[in-house]
Motif scaffolding. Structure first.
Motif, PDB file in Angstrom:
ATOM      1  N   ASP A 197       0.784  -0.998   0.171  1.00  0.00           N
ATOM      2  CA  ASP A 197       0.024   0.411   0.430  1.00  0.00           C
ATOM      3  C   ASP A 197       0.745   1.179   0.437  1.00  0.00           C
ATOM      4  OD1 ASP A 197      -1.921  -1.851   0.215  1.00  0.00           O
ATOM      5  OD2 ASP A 197      -2.181  -0.782   2.073  1.00  0.00           O
ATOM      6  N   ILE A 198       0.615   2.476  -0.837  1.00  0.00           N
ATOM      7  CA  ILE A 198       0.702   3.390  -0.708  1.00  0.00           C
ATOM      8  C   ILE A 198       0.234   4.431  -0.275  1.00  0.00           C
ATOM      9  CG2 ILE A 198       1.952   5.114  -2.364  1.00  0.00           C
ATOM     10  CD1 ILE A 198       2.667   2.626  -3.763  1.00  0.00           C
ATOM     11  N   THR A 199       1.244   4.835   0.956  1.00  0.00           N
ATOM     12  CA  THR A 199      -0.410   5.888   1.604  1.00  0.00           C
ATOM     13  C   THR A 199       0.106   7.429   1.429  1.00  0.00           C
ATOM     14  OG1 THR A 199       0.641   5.342   3.330  1.00  0.00           O
ATOM     15  CG2 THR A 199      -0.868   4.247   3.309  1.00  0.00           C
ATOM     16  N   GLN A 200       1.814   7.814   0.687  1.00  0.00           N
ATOM     17  CA  GLN A 200       1.875   9.191   0.304  1.00  0.00           C
ATOM     18  C   GLN A 200       2.217   9.837  -0.481  1.00  0.00           C
ATOM     19  OE1 GLN A 200       5.396   9.100   3.013  1.00  0.00           O
ATOM     20  NE2 GLN A 200       4.040   9.896   5.196  1.00  0.00           N
ATOM     21  N   SER A 201       1.736  11.018  -1.410  1.00  0.00           N
ATOM     22  CA  SER A 201       1.947  11.432  -2.599  1.00  0.00           C
ATOM     23  C   SER A 201       3.291  11.729  -2.806  1.00  0.00           C
ATOM     24  CB  SER A 201       0.617  11.877  -2.995  1.00  0.00           C
ATOM     25  OG  SER A 201       1.016  13.774  -1.635  1.00  0.00           O
ATOM     26  N   GLY A 202       3.516  11.822  -4.036  1.00  0.00           N
ATOM     27  CA  GLY A 202       5.485  12.240  -4.158  1.00  0.00           C
ATOM     28  C   GLY A 202       5.791  11.414  -4.613  1.00  0.00           C
ATOM     29  N   ALA A 203       7.462  11.780  -4.663  1.00  0.00           N
ATOM     30  CA  ALA A 203       8.316   9.857  -4.821  1.00  0.00           C
ATOM     31  C   ALA A 203       8.093   9.429  -4.009  1.00  0.00           C
ATOM     32  CB  ALA A 203       9.905  10.730  -6.044  1.00  0.00           C
ATOM     33  N   GLY A 204       8.499   8.416  -4.293  1.00  0.00           N
ATOM     34  CA  GLY A 204       8.867   7.462  -3.786  1.00  0.00           C
ATOM     35  C   GLY A 204       9.887   6.158  -3.491  1.00  0.00           C
ATOM     36  N   GLN A 205      10.285   5.269  -3.002  1.00  0.00           N
ATOM     37  CA  GLN A 205      11.137   3.984  -4.125  1.00  0.00           C
ATOM     38  C   GLN A 205      10.929   2.536  -2.678  1.00  0.00           C
ATOM     39  OE1 GLN A 205      15.294   5.312  -3.228  1.00  0.00           O
ATOM     40  NE2 GLN A 205      15.839   5.460  -5.662  1.00  0.00           N
ATOM     41  N   LEU A 206      11.091   1.616  -3.197  1.00  0.00           N
ATOM     42  CA  LEU A 206       9.872   0.529  -2.911  1.00  0.00           C
ATOM     43  C   LEU A 206      11.351  -0.901  -2.874  1.00  0.00           C
ATOM     44  CD1 LEU A 206       8.202  -1.127  -1.668  1.00  0.00           C
ATOM     45  CD2 LEU A 206       7.231  -1.876  -4.053  1.00  0.00           C
ATOM     46  N   ASN A 207      11.839  -0.871  -2.368  1.00  0.00           N
ATOM     47  CA  ASN A 207      12.878  -2.062  -1.886  1.00  0.00           C
ATOM     48  C   ASN A 207      12.532  -3.760  -2.020  1.00  0.00           C
ATOM     49  OD1 ASN A 207      15.440  -0.146  -2.517  1.00  0.00           O
ATOM     50  ND2 ASN A 207      14.909   0.793   0.304  1.00  0.00           N
ATOM     51  N   VAL A 208      13.142  -4.090  -3.065  1.00  0.00           N
ATOM     52  CA  VAL A 208      12.568  -5.668  -3.382  1.00  0.00           C
ATOM     53  C   VAL A 208      13.590  -6.647  -2.716  1.00  0.00           C
ATOM     54  CG1 VAL A 208      11.691  -7.639  -5.408  1.00  0.00           C
ATOM     55  CG2 VAL A 208      11.132  -4.135  -4.682  1.00  0.00           C
ATOM     56  N   LYS A 209      13.135  -7.005  -1.993  1.00  0.00           N
ATOM     57  CA  LYS A 209      14.184  -8.475  -1.535  1.00  0.00           C
ATOM     58  C   LYS A 209      14.039  -9.415  -2.140  1.00  0.00           C
ATOM     59  CE  LYS A 209      15.515  -6.654   2.663  1.00  0.00           C
ATOM     60  NZ  LYS A 209      15.280  -6.202   4.128  1.00  0.00           N
ATOM     61  N   ALA A 210      14.773 -11.065  -2.687  1.00  0.00           N
ATOM     62  CA  ALA A 210      14.409 -11.757  -3.935  1.00  0.00           C
ATOM     63  C   ALA A 210      14.371 -13.192  -2.747  1.00  0.00           C
ATOM     64  CB  ALA A 210      15.057 -11.662  -4.602  1.00  0.00           C
ATOM     65  N   GLU A 211      14.529 -12.788  -1.680  1.00  0.00           N
ATOM     66  CA  GLU A 211      14.928 -13.907  -0.788  1.00  0.00           C
ATOM     67  C   GLU A 211      13.724 -14.974  -0.719  1.00  0.00           C
ATOM     68  OE1 GLU A 211      13.992 -12.056   3.521  1.00  0.00           O
ATOM     69  OE2 GLU A 211      16.262 -11.997   2.614  1.00  0.00           O
TER      70      GLU A 211
END
Length: 89
Positions: free
Chosen positions: A48-62
Motif C-alpha cells: 500500500d502506498i499512502t503518501q503522495s510524491g516520489a517514493g522507492q520500494l526495495n524488493v528483496k528476492a530471498e
C-alpha cells in the motif's frame, strides 16, 4: 509534471538479491498500491502506498525463485501501469 502517476522499471533488472522500484504519486491521489504477480498472474505481494510524491520500494528476492514477475501500480481500482522484472540465480 506533478499530475502524472509514474511507475519506473526496477533497477537492476535482472536482479539476484535486491532491486529498487521508483514511483511518483500525485497529491490528488490518496491511496495507491503496487501489486506483484508471478508468471501465472497469481498475486504474491501487495504494498500500500499512502503518501503522495516520489517514493522507492526495495524488493528483496530471498523468497522468490528464479523467473519473470510483474508489478503493477493500481489507483482507485484501475491498473495504471505494469512492468516485468526478472529474478536470476
Amino acid at each position: 509534471n506533478n499530475d502524472v502517476i509514474i511507475l519506473d522499471q526496477n533497477n537492476p533488472n535482472p536482479f539476484k538479491e535486491t532491486t529498487t522500484i521508483s514511483y511518483f504519486i500525485p497529491k490528488y491521489i490518496s491511496f495507491a498500491q503496487i501489486i506483484f504477480t508471478d508468471n501465472t498472474g497469481k498475486i504474491i505481494h501487495t504494498v500500500d502506498i499512502t503518501q503522495s510524491g516520489a517514493g522507492q520500494l526495495n524488493v528483496k528476492a530471498e523468497k522468490l525463485s528464479s523467473g519473470i514477475y510483474s508489478y503493477s501500480i493500481i489507483v482507485d481500482g484501475k491498473t495504471i501501469d505494469s512492468k516485468k522484472m526478472i529474478k536470476t540465480k
